[in-house]
Design a protein around this motif. Structure first.
Motif, PDB file in Angstrom:
ATOM      1  N   LEU A 171       0.826  -1.214   0.000  1.00 50.33           N
ATOM      2  CA  LEU A 171       0.000   0.000   0.000  1.00 50.33           C
ATOM      3  C   LEU A 171       0.858   1.260   0.000  1.00 50.33           C
ATOM      4  O   LEU A 171       0.495   2.266  -0.604  1.00 50.33           O
ATOM      5  N   PHE A 172       2.003   1.212   0.695  1.00 58.84           N
ATOM      6  CA  PHE A 172       2.876   2.388   0.744  1.00 58.84           C
ATOM      7  C   PHE A 172       3.390   2.732  -0.654  1.00 58.84           C
ATOM      8  O   PHE A 172       3.309   3.876  -1.093  1.00 58.84           O
ATOM      9  N   GLN A 173       3.900   1.725  -1.374  1.00 60.17           N
ATOM     10  CA  GLN A 173       4.395   1.955  -2.731  1.00 60.17           C
ATOM     11  C   GLN A 173       3.266   2.383  -3.659  1.00 60.17           C
ATOM     12  O   GLN A 173       3.458   3.217  -4.544  1.00 60.17           O
ATOM     13  N   LEU A 174       2.077   1.802  -3.450  1.00 60.13           N
ATOM     14  CA  LEU A 174       0.923   2.189  -4.253  1.00 60.13           C
ATOM     15  C   LEU A 174       0.595   3.667  -4.046  1.00 60.13           C
ATOM     16  O   LEU A 174       0.328   4.399  -5.002  1.00 60.13           O
ATOM     17  N   CYS A 175       0.628   4.111  -2.799  1.00 56.54           N
ATOM     18  CA  CYS A 175       0.329   5.519  -2.516  1.00 56.54           C
ATOM     19  C   CYS A 175       1.397   6.454  -3.083  1.00 56.54           C
ATOM     20  O   CYS A 175       1.080   7.552  -3.534  1.00 56.54           O
ATOM     21  N   VAL A 176       2.662   6.023  -3.065  1.00 61.66           N
ATOM     22  CA  VAL A 176       3.716   6.826  -3.701  1.00 61.66           C
ATOM     23  C   VAL A 176       3.393   7.011  -5.177  1.00 61.66           C
ATOM     24  O   VAL A 176       3.458   8.120  -5.725  1.00 61.66           O
ATOM     25  N   THR A 177       3.008   5.923  -5.830  1.00 58.11           N
ATOM     26  CA  THR A 177       2.692   5.980  -7.259  1.00 58.11           C
ATOM     27  C   THR A 177       1.459   6.831  -7.525  1.00 58.11           C
ATOM     28  O   THR A 177       1.428   7.608  -8.486  1.00 58.11           O
ATOM     29  N   ILE A 178       0.450   6.710  -6.673  1.00 57.27           N
ATOM     30  CA  ILE A 178      -0.750   7.532  -6.824  1.00 57.27           C
ATOM     31  C   ILE A 178      -0.398   9.012  -6.652  1.00 57.27           C
ATOM     32  O   ILE A 178      -0.899   9.877  -7.380  1.00 57.27           O
ATOM     33  N   GLY A 179       0.482   9.309  -5.703  1.00 58.22           N
ATOM     34  CA  GLY A 179       0.923  10.693  -5.508  1.00 58.22           C
ATOM     35  C   GLY A 179       1.603  11.257  -6.745  1.00 58.22           C
ATOM     36  O   GLY A 179       1.361  12.411  -7.133  1.00 58.22           O
ATOM     37  N   ILE A 180       2.451  10.456  -7.382  1.00 58.34           N
ATOM     38  CA  ILE A 180       3.115  10.898  -8.616  1.00 58.34           C
ATOM     39  C   ILE A 180       2.087  11.118  -9.719  1.00 58.34           C
ATOM     40  O   ILE A 180       2.153  12.114 -10.457  1.00 58.34           O
ATOM     41  N   LEU A 181       1.124  10.207  -9.816  1.00 52.13           N
ATOM     42  CA  LEU A 181       0.067  10.348 -10.825  1.00 52.13           C
ATOM     43  C   LEU A 181      -0.737  11.628 -10.605  1.00 52.13           C
ATOM     44  O   LEU A 181      -0.971  12.394 -11.544  1.00 52.13           O
ATOM     45  N   VAL A 182      -1.145  11.876  -9.361  1.00 55.01           N
ATOM     46  CA  VAL A 182      -1.922  13.087  -9.055  1.00 55.01           C
ATOM     47  C   VAL A 182      -1.116  14.332  -9.387  1.00 55.01           C
ATOM     48  O   VAL A 182      -1.633  15.293  -9.985  1.00 55.01           O
ATOM     49  N   ALA A 183       0.173  14.343  -9.031  1.00 52.02           N
ATOM     50  CA  ALA A 183       1.023  15.494  -9.330  1.00 52.02           C
ATOM     51  C   ALA A 183       1.099  15.746 -10.827  1.00 52.02           C
ATOM     52  O   ALA A 183       1.011  16.894 -11.284  1.00 52.02           O
ATOM     53  N   ASN A 184       1.251  14.681 -11.601  1.00 48.95           N
ATOM     54  CA  ASN A 184       1.332  14.852 -13.052  1.00 48.95           C
ATOM     55  C   ASN A 184       0.005  15.299 -13.655  1.00 48.95           C
ATOM     56  O   ASN A 184      -0.016  16.070 -14.621  1.00 48.95           O
TER      57      ASN A 184
END
Length: 199
Positions: A171-184
């Protein structure tokens, strides 16, 4: 604590139950990864926005208007590089500090401190009037990221029952990836809006 595996002295392992409390706690803690992912993704878009450059880095803005061929020539500015890299340097250094705090005071306190630093950094950057405020804000964001990166994976491992430990840890890695997606997506929306306005 629900979900923690207990080992009896010399006896069989007693597995904690998978409860709603454990799953919700894991999801809430994993949101700490959003901080790192969002900050990782947002900087590139922000540093190329004309409004941002014009206010905080006018010399870079002027170069950007003149130099069209080479991005390095456009953005060759030490303060701009410091603005971008300060978060990563602070996160690296303070992850070691967070390790000591995790050991001495626990994961929850460390995650709370991460949230406080992140909130302070976000507010300082949102209301920044000069480059110094921007960089200090980025450093505070980096402190929050360093604390979260240290504490959240440990917390997830400790509360997760063995049979779903891998699922909760990811879940932690998933949230990191979601954060990058939201930023982009934010960067894309801002860029699209600027182009539609004729900028």
């Amino acid at each position: 604590m629900p979900g923690v595996m207990v080992v009896n002295n010399g006896g069989p392992e007693i597995e904690g139950k998978t409860t709603i409390y454990v799953v919700v706690s894991a999801i809430m803690a994993a949101f700490g990864g959003l901080m790192f992912g969002y900050d990782n993704g947002i900087a590139g878009g922000v540093t190329s926005m004309d409004d941002f450059l014009e206010k905080f880095f006018p010399d870079v803005y002027q170069k950007k208007q003149i130099v069209q061929e080479n991005n390095y020539c456009k953005y060759a500015n030490q303060k701009l590089q410091l603005f971008t890299s300060s978060l990563y340097l602070a996160a690296l250094f303070f992850s070691f500090v967070a390790s000591r705090i995790c050991t001495k005071h626990g994961r929850r306190l460390t995650m709370r401190l991460a949230s406080i630093f992140f909130l302070a950094g976000a507010l300082l950057d949102a209301f920044a009037l000069n480059i110094e405020m921007l960089i200090i804000g980025r450093i505070l964001l980096g402190v929050g990221v360093g604390f979260a990166n240290q504490a959240v994976p440990l917390f997830l491992s400790e509360i997760a029952p063995a049979k779903i430990r891998g699922s909760l840890n990811v879940l932690f890695q998933l949230c990191v990836t979601i954060g990058i997606l939201v930023a982009n997506l934010v960067n894309y929306a801002e860029r699209t809006s600027t182009l539609m306005d004729g900028g």
